[in-house]
Design an enzyme around this catalytic site. Structure first.
Site, mmCIF file in Angstrom:
data_model
loop_
_atom_site.group_PDB
_atom_site.id
_atom_site.type_symbol
_atom_site.label_atom_id
_atom_site.label_comp_id
_atom_site.label_asym_id
_atom_site.label_seq_id
_atom_site.Cartn_x
_atom_site.Cartn_y
_atom_site.Cartn_z
ATOM 1 N N CYS A 138 -3.333 10.909 1.855
ATOM 2 C CA CYS A 138 -2.693 9.622 1.539
ATOM 3 C C CYS A 138 -1.312 9.830 0.937
ATOM 4 C CB CYS A 138 -3.550 8.846 0.553
ATOM 5 S SG CYS A 138 -5.265 8.782 1.045
ATOM 6 N N LYS B 171 0.827 -1.205 0.000
ATOM 7 C CA LYS B 171 0.000 0.000 0.000
ATOM 8 C C LYS B 171 0.870 1.268 0.000
ATOM 9 C CE LYS B 171 -2.877 3.137 0.579
ATOM 10 N NZ LYS B 171 -4.285 3.363 0.587
HETATM 11 N N1 SAJ Z 1 -1.699 15.055 -8.446
HETATM 12 C C1 SAJ Z 1 -0.843 15.822 -9.239
HETATM 13 N N2 SAJ Z 1 -0.532 15.372 -10.480
HETATM 14 C C2 SAJ Z 1 -1.042 14.206 -10.982
HETATM 15 C C3 SAJ Z 1 -1.895 13.429 -10.174
HETATM 16 C C4 SAJ Z 1 -2.209 13.875 -8.893
HETATM 17 O O1 SAJ Z 1 -0.363 16.884 -8.828
HETATM 18 O O2 SAJ Z 1 -0.716 13.888 -12.136
HETATM 19 C C5 SAJ Z 1 -2.035 15.522 -7.082
HETATM 20 C C6 SAJ Z 1 -3.539 15.785 -6.888
HETATM 21 O O3 SAJ Z 1 -3.888 17.059 -7.350
HETATM 22 C C7 SAJ Z 1 -3.653 15.639 -5.386
HETATM 23 C C8 SAJ Z 1 -2.631 14.532 -5.065
HETATM 24 O O4 SAJ Z 1 -1.752 14.483 -6.162
HETATM 25 O O5 SAJ Z 1 -3.272 16.820 -4.720
HETATM 26 C C9 SAJ Z 1 -3.217 13.152 -4.830
HETATM 27 O O6 SAJ Z 1 -4.282 12.892 -5.709
HETATM 28 P P1 SAJ Z 1 -4.563 11.471 -6.392
HETATM 29 O O7 SAJ Z 1 -5.823 11.597 -7.158
HETATM 30 O O8 SAJ Z 1 -3.376 11.005 -7.132
HETATM 31 O O9 SAJ Z 1 -4.727 10.444 -5.173
HETATM 32 P P2 SAJ Z 1 -5.607 10.400 -3.812
HETATM 33 O O10 SAJ Z 1 -4.754 10.926 -2.701
HETATM 34 O O11 SAJ Z 1 -6.953 10.987 -3.976
HETATM 35 O O12 SAJ Z 1 -5.801 8.802 -3.635
HETATM 36 C C10 SAJ Z 1 -4.650 7.968 -3.583
HETATM 37 C C11 SAJ Z 1 -4.848 6.791 -4.559
HETATM 38 N N3 SAJ Z 1 -3.582 6.089 -4.733
HETATM 39 C C12 SAJ Z 1 -3.051 5.855 -5.952
HETATM 40 O O13 SAJ Z 1 -3.549 6.234 -6.977
HETATM 41 C C13 SAJ Z 1 -1.773 5.053 -5.975
HETATM 42 C C14 SAJ Z 1 -5.935 5.849 -4.051
HETATM 43 O O14 SAJ Z 1 -6.047 4.703 -4.877
HETATM 44 C C15 SAJ Z 1 -5.629 5.420 -2.608
HETATM 45 O O15 SAJ Z 1 -6.626 4.541 -2.088
HETATM 46 C C16 SAJ Z 1 -5.597 6.673 -1.765
HETATM 47 O O16 SAJ Z 1 -4.505 7.497 -2.244
HETATM 48 C C17 SAJ Z 1 -5.374 6.265 -0.310
HETATM 49 O O17 SAJ Z 1 -6.363 6.276 0.451
HETATM 50 O O18 SAJ Z 1 -4.256 5.888 0.053
#
Ligand code: SAJ
Length: 436
Positions: free
Chosen positions: A266, A212
């Site tokens: 996360c 994870k």
């Molecule tokens: N972000 C960027 N650039 C990108 C993608 C995301 O700057 O290309 C930023 C987003 O704006 C945000 C952050 O990253 O601030 C996180 O967003 P996210 O959509 O990537 O992820 P989370 O935090 O909403 O959810 C993640 C997920 N993990 C993965 O995709 C590996 C989800 O599947 C997990 O269950 C969750 O963390 C968790 O609970 O751990």
């Protein structure tokens, strides 16, 4: 496990509540336990304490059918699913106080033969510590029954669902099932098989914990790469969005998107659990965290550059959520940028816009130079517009509304308006600081 067994879900937050609802919906009798009395009362009325698409309909149904009830008192269950917060402390170590509190309230209820699953994202070995704690509290029980005492079966099955798509991903995502014993794995697998159509992947508890953390660190490192590229491109005077688009045409390159930083509870947290468990070996993971955590500084500096020389600057900060099209502001870099702008520009006004919430969050309330504003009004009055979240609402702006404004577009949302750029890098908007 038969479908009719009693499952107790401990912690009715963003993960626990949807999990409780889905378990109840797929045949288990579920009791949800939470220390927050207001939320418990709300849930028992079939109402959700936070926004998650599709959750409210299903919650209302299982509450009406009587297959899910919420309480503040820990009952006995055949299985326990623990989904409590695991934040980090000031020195980036995992704060396991909620896990320990859950063990303390579960322990007196145990009779032997129960399944106890930790779903909370946890530093390596947390599941073992939880199991040891339970046995410390209940020395009449054991973890494998080898000493003749009744056994409890402990496993780590990390949640992996994406906020905003939780109800769908709970059913369809593959799951990692990390039992401390083969029997714990078997029983946990049977429980998830009642509702999950994804693959149920068997491993041990520590590998499950690391899997994870690894998933979220993978994403953090890749976002850090994109964020670092945005700084390099800015220094070189080229457009990072065009750069990434071109590089991504390579069949084995898939660069993520830069932004104002990484938020949420996360990805901005979990990599630290790896770093604190193996500090000397986690150099790249630590650096990625530092790169992403420092991106808000850079955005603030860009806005300050843009307002230089203005007596009473007005800055419109568009978006406060941690990612697009949600109302979740936890660990949001957009809130952090807005807060720092307010601090650093005391002679100006910051118009904070967030269409998904009703009022300013606590971090911004009481700041004299911050006003909560509607998007068009904010842009109209602003000298500088800083786009912090790529909400869909912000794509559909009236033509020309940004004319004459200085734009700091951290998500490249309005890049289309400035195209074509490749040969000259000119812009139909003032070509000041875009996150490029
Ligand atoms: N972000 C960027 N650039 C990108 C993608 C995301 O700057 O290309 C930023 C987003 O704006 C945000 C952050 O990253 O601030 C996180 O967003 P996210 O959509 O990537 O992820 P989370 O935090 O909403 O959810 C993640 C997920 N993990 C993965 O995709 C590996 C989800 O599947 C997990 O269950 C969750 O963390 C968790 O609970 O751990």
């Amino acid at each position: 496990m038969s479908e009719q067994q009693n499952v107790v879900v401990v912690g009715l937050g963003y993960i626990g509540l949807p999990t409780a609802v889905v378990l109840a919906n797929y045949g288990s009798r579920v009791v949800g336990v939470d220390i927050n009395e207001t939320n418990v009362a709300q849930i028992n009325r079939g109402e959700i304490p936070f926004v998650e698409p599709g959750l409210e309909e299903q919650l209302a149904r299982v509450v009406a059918e009587g297959t899910l009830t919420a309480t503040t008192q820990m009952p006995h269950g055949d299985a326990y699913v623990v989904a409590v917060p695991t934040p980090f402390t000031d020195n980036y170590e995992g704060d396991l106080s909620y896990v320990r509190a859950a063990s303390r309230s579960i322990a007196p209820q145990l009779r032997g033969d129960e399944l106890i699953i930790l779903e909370s994202t946890s530093p390596p070995q947390t599941t073992r510590k939880m199991a040891e704690h339970l046995i410390e509290l209940r020395p009449d029980l054991s973890l494998d029954g080898s000493d003749g005492k009744p056994a409890i079966h402990v496993a780590h099955c990390p949640e992996r669902v994406l906020p905003g798509k939780v109800m769908e991903e709970l059913i369809t995502n593959d799951r990692i099932i990390g039992g401390m014993t083969p029997e714990a794995t078997r029983r946990a697998k049977a429980l998830y098989a009642t509702f999950c159509v994804g693959e149920l992947l068997e491993t041990d508890d520590v590998t499950a914990e690391m899997a994870k953390l690894t998933e979220n660190s993978f994403r953090d490192v890749n976002i850090a790469f994109a964020n670092e590229l945005s700084l390099i491109a800015d220094r070189l005077g080229i457009d990072v969005w065009e750069l990434i688009e071109l590089a991504n045409h390579h069949p084995r390159v898939n660069i993520l998107k830069p932004g104002p930083g990484v938020g949420g509870h996360c990805i901005a947290v979990d990599p630290w659990f790896i770093v604190s468990s193996a500090p000397e070996e986690s150099r790249l993971i630590r650096t990625a965290r530092e790169v992403n955590d420092s991106k808000p500084d850079w955005v603030v500096a860009k806005v300050e550059e843009a307002i230089a020389g203005m007596d009473v600057p007005v800055v419109a900060a568009l978006g406060l959520a941690f990612k697009p099209d949600i109302d979740d502001l936890r660990e949001s870099p957009a809130v952090e940028v807005t807060r720092r702008l307010a601090r650093d520009i005391p002679h100006g006004t910051i118009l904070a816009v967030e269409p998904h919430v009703a009022e300013l969050p606590p971090a911004l309330q009481g700041l004299k130079n911050v006003r909560f504003a509607e998007v068009l009004d904010a842009i109209k009055h602003a000298d500088v517009v800083v786009l912090l979240v790529d909400h869909q609402n912000f794509t559909r702006l009236p033509k020309g509304i940004l004319d004459g404004k200085t734009v700091v577009d951290t998500k490249g949302l309005w890049r289309q308006a400035r195209l074509p750029v490749p040969s000259t890098h000119t812009s139909t908007l003032p070509a000041v600081a875009t996150t490029r």
